[in-house]
Design a protein around this motif. Structure first.
Motif, PDB file in Angstrom:
ATOM      1  N   LEU A 194       0.831  -1.201   0.000  1.00  0.00           N
ATOM      2  CA  LEU A 194       0.000   0.000   0.000  1.00  0.00           C
ATOM      3  C   LEU A 194       0.868   1.253   0.000  1.00  0.00           C
ATOM      4  N   LEU A 195       1.812   1.306   0.913  1.00  0.00           N
ATOM      5  CA  LEU A 195       2.683   2.480   1.004  1.00  0.00           C
ATOM      6  C   LEU A 195       3.464   2.696  -0.285  1.00  0.00           C
ATOM      7  N   SER A 196       4.028   1.638  -0.825  1.00  0.00           N
ATOM      8  CA  SER A 196       4.828   1.751  -2.048  1.00  0.00           C
ATOM      9  C   SER A 196       4.008   2.319  -3.198  1.00  0.00           C
ATOM     10  N   ALA A 197       2.778   1.844  -3.330  1.00  0.00           N
ATOM     11  CA  ALA A 197       1.931   2.286  -4.433  1.00  0.00           C
ATOM     12  C   ALA A 197       1.455   3.721  -4.244  1.00  0.00           C
ATOM     13  N   ILE A 198       1.084   4.085  -3.011  1.00  0.00           N
ATOM     14  CA  ILE A 198       0.681   5.472  -2.762  1.00  0.00           C
ATOM     15  C   ILE A 198       1.837   6.414  -3.059  1.00  0.00           C
ATOM     16  N   ALA A 199       3.029   6.063  -2.585  1.00  0.00           N
ATOM     17  CA  ALA A 199       4.206   6.903  -2.841  1.00  0.00           C
ATOM     18  C   ALA A 199       4.469   7.038  -4.336  1.00  0.00           C
ATOM     19  N   ARG A 200       4.289   5.958  -5.071  1.00  0.00           N
ATOM     20  CA  ARG A 200       4.488   5.999  -6.527  1.00  0.00           C
ATOM     21  C   ARG A 200       3.454   6.919  -7.183  1.00  0.00           C
ATOM     22  N   GLY A 201       2.206   6.827  -6.723  1.00  0.00           N
ATOM     23  CA  GLY A 201       1.160   7.682  -7.263  1.00  0.00           C
ATOM     24  C   GLY A 201       1.417   9.153  -6.979  1.00  0.00           C
ATOM     25  N   LEU A 202       1.870   9.458  -5.767  1.00  0.00           N
ATOM     26  CA  LEU A 202       2.192  10.846  -5.420  1.00  0.00           C
ATOM     27  C   LEU A 202       3.330  11.367  -6.284  1.00  0.00           C
ATOM     28  N   LEU A 203       4.344  10.535  -6.459  1.00  0.00           N
ATOM     29  CA  LEU A 203       5.502  10.932  -7.265  1.00  0.00           C
ATOM     30  C   LEU A 203       5.091  11.183  -8.718  1.00  0.00           C
ATOM     31  N   HIS A 204       4.207  10.318  -9.216  1.00  0.00           N
ATOM     32  CA  HIS A 204       3.743  10.465 -10.600  1.00  0.00           C
ATOM     33  C   HIS A 204       2.973  11.768 -10.805  1.00  0.00           C
ATOM     34  N   ARG A 205       2.362  12.267  -9.743  1.00  0.00           N
ATOM     35  CA  ARG A 205       1.618  13.523  -9.810  1.00  0.00           C
ATOM     36  C   ARG A 205       2.435  14.705  -9.265  1.00  0.00           C
ATOM     37  N   ASP A 206       3.732  14.477  -9.062  1.00  0.00           N
ATOM     38  CA  ASP A 206       4.641  15.539  -8.598  1.00  0.00           C
ATOM     39  C   ASP A 206       4.190  16.160  -7.279  1.00  0.00           C
ATOM     40  N   MET A 207       3.677  15.337  -6.374  1.00  0.00           N
ATOM     41  CA  MET A 207       3.254  15.823  -5.055  1.00  0.00           C
ATOM     42  C   MET A 207       4.353  15.491  -4.050  1.00  0.00           C
ATOM     43  N   PRO A 208       4.943  16.499  -3.387  1.00  0.00           N
ATOM     44  CA  PRO A 208       6.154  16.283  -2.586  1.00  0.00           C
ATOM     45  C   PRO A 208       5.935  15.880  -1.135  1.00  0.00           C
ATOM     46  N   ALA A 209       4.760  15.393  -0.764  1.00  0.00           N
ATOM     47  CA  ALA A 209       4.497  15.033   0.633  1.00  0.00           C
ATOM     48  C   ALA A 209       5.426  13.923   1.107  1.00  0.00           C
ATOM     49  N   LYS A 210       5.832  14.005   2.363  1.00  0.00           N
ATOM     50  CA  LYS A 210       6.604  12.935   2.998  1.00  0.00           C
ATOM     51  C   LYS A 210       5.669  11.771   3.302  1.00  0.00           C
ATOM     52  N   VAL A 211       6.130  10.552   3.065  1.00  0.00           N
ATOM     53  CA  VAL A 211       5.327   9.358   3.321  1.00  0.00           C
ATOM     54  C   VAL A 211       5.839   8.687   4.596  1.00  0.00           C
ATOM     55  N   ILE A 212       4.911   8.427   5.526  1.00  0.00           N
ATOM     56  CA  ILE A 212       5.264   7.878   6.836  1.00  0.00           C
ATOM     57  C   ILE A 212       4.726   6.457   6.960  1.00  0.00           C
ATOM     58  N   ALA A 213       5.607   5.499   7.250  1.00  0.00           N
ATOM     59  CA  ALA A 213       5.203   4.105   7.468  1.00  0.00           C
ATOM     60  C   ALA A 213       4.758   3.932   8.914  1.00  0.00           C
ATOM     61  N   CYS A 214       3.527   3.462   9.110  1.00  0.00           N
ATOM     62  CA  CYS A 214       2.952   3.297  10.449  1.00  0.00           C
ATOM     63  C   CYS A 214       2.759   1.808  10.733  1.00  0.00           C
TER      64      CYS A 214
END
Length: 360
Positions: A197-217
């Motif tokens: 889940l985290l890997s895919a969300i991070a990939r989607g954010l990157l593809h849309r040039d969104m610079p949010a930090k991703v936190i693993a919980c």
């Protein structure tokens, strides 16, 4: 097949002639203003993946996976699950007219097992995984399922990039939607088990040039990815799980390295609250914001509290919680509360109301 769902993002997903859909995706992102104030944050939001058709983000994976299974002519599917993935695959498999075989974690909540029974799916319960499960047994199970899929030409529906990379692309759409809904988000807090889940969300954010930090919980009793990110472990794996938080009980996460890399690339980190903090966060979400999610989802809120306490989040930050699954999926922990509900007669109602009003 139905229109809508993931097909809105068809240009950014694996090519299929038709999408299997139950209306997944486009989940709301709501403000948590009461909790934001309590935490001293400018804003706090929640991505409501619990509002997908079967109650979890896994519907996005199932929609993509069953679309691919039809595209490639598989006669059926096979997978493993602690509950959410199995229900999604069963529902979408039925929608596609395709039967499935599911290896279910024996310690999964009863609500998740019972919800599977109406569907066209063969379910077996697997011992030795989940609570107190070992990496050896979990790895052996996935290998058995992989071999069965290969021998019988079944679609391999394990919800991890290591086994089903094209199907996992369905989760990229969470990142796409967050870029539309909360473009100014500074952090995205993601409950993390296998890491997919985290890997895919991070990939989607990157593809849309969104610079949010991703936190693993992750729960502290099963936090191999967090330990690796913190430098206290040489690999994102551990020998045994010691957590009761269903869906986050993977001591050897199949996408652990992928998830750790995604976190580091985003400038994020890992946070591991204990089970008690996660369960308290689950209750707090319901009591303060009216949002009832399963414990795994609440790991994201517990992690925010943890990070605020330790100065990792500042008042000007704008984190988003990914709430992965609905609360009805894990109700057993509320049985004690149910036992305390008083039984009264009709004649006692007025006095009980008066007593309640006096406490307001």
């Amino acid at each position: 097949m139905a229109s809508g769902g993931l097909c809105r993002f068809a240009a950014d997903l694996p090519t299929v002639e038709r999408f299997v859909s139950l209306g997944e995706g486009d989940t709301p992102c709501i403000e948590l203003s009461v909790l934001a104030k309590r935490l001293g944050l400018r804003r706090l939001s929640a991505k409501m993946e619990s509002q997908n058709p079967t109650g979890s983000y896994k519907d996005r994976i199932a929609a993509m996976s069953l679309s691919l299974a039809l595209q490639h002519g598989h006669p059926g599917w096979i997978g493993t699950s602690s509950g959410n993935a199995g229900l999604s695959m069963a529902a979408y498999g039925t929608r596609a007219g395709m039967s499935g075989f599911l290896c279910m974690v024996a310690t999964a909540p009863q609500e998740k097992r019972l919800a599977l029974l109406p569907y066209a799916v063969e379910v077996v319960s697997i011992d030795g995984v989940g609570r107190e499960g070992t990496a050896r047994v979990a790895t052996a199970l996935m290998e058995q399922v992989r071999l069965a899929a290969e021998q019988q030409n079944l679609f391999l529906g394990i919800t991890a990039h290591a086994f089903n990379p094209s199907g996992m692309r369905g989760v990229d759409t969470i990142g796409y939607e967050l870029a539309e809904q909360t473009p100014d988000a500074t952090h995205v807090y993601v409950p993390t088990g296998g890491g997919g889940l985290l890997s895919a969300i991070a990939r989607g954010l990157l593809h849309r040039d969104m610079p949010a930090k991703v936190i693993a919980c992750q729960p502290s009793g099963c936090a191999p990815i967090v330990a690796f990110l913190d430098g206290t472990s040489d690999a994102p794996a551990m020998s045994r799980c010691d957590s009761d938080i269903s869906a986050l009980q993977l001591p050897h996460p199949p996408d652990g390295t992928l998830a750790a890399t995604a976190v580091e690339t985003s400038g994020g980190w890992g946070t591991a609250p204990d089970d008690a903090a996660i369960l308290e966060a689950q209750r707090l979400l319901a009591k303060t914001e009216g949002v009832f999610v399963e414990p795994a989802s609440a790991a994201s809120l517990a992690a925010v509290f943890h990070d605020v306490d330790r100065g990792r989040l500042q008042p000007t930050d704008r984190p988003v919680l990914v709430l992965t699954g609905a609360g009805w999926k894990d109700l057993a922990r509320f049985e004690a509360d149910d036992a305390r509900v008083p039984l009264i007669t009709v004649d006692d109602v007025a006095s009980r109301v008066d007593k309640w009003c006096s406490s307001l």
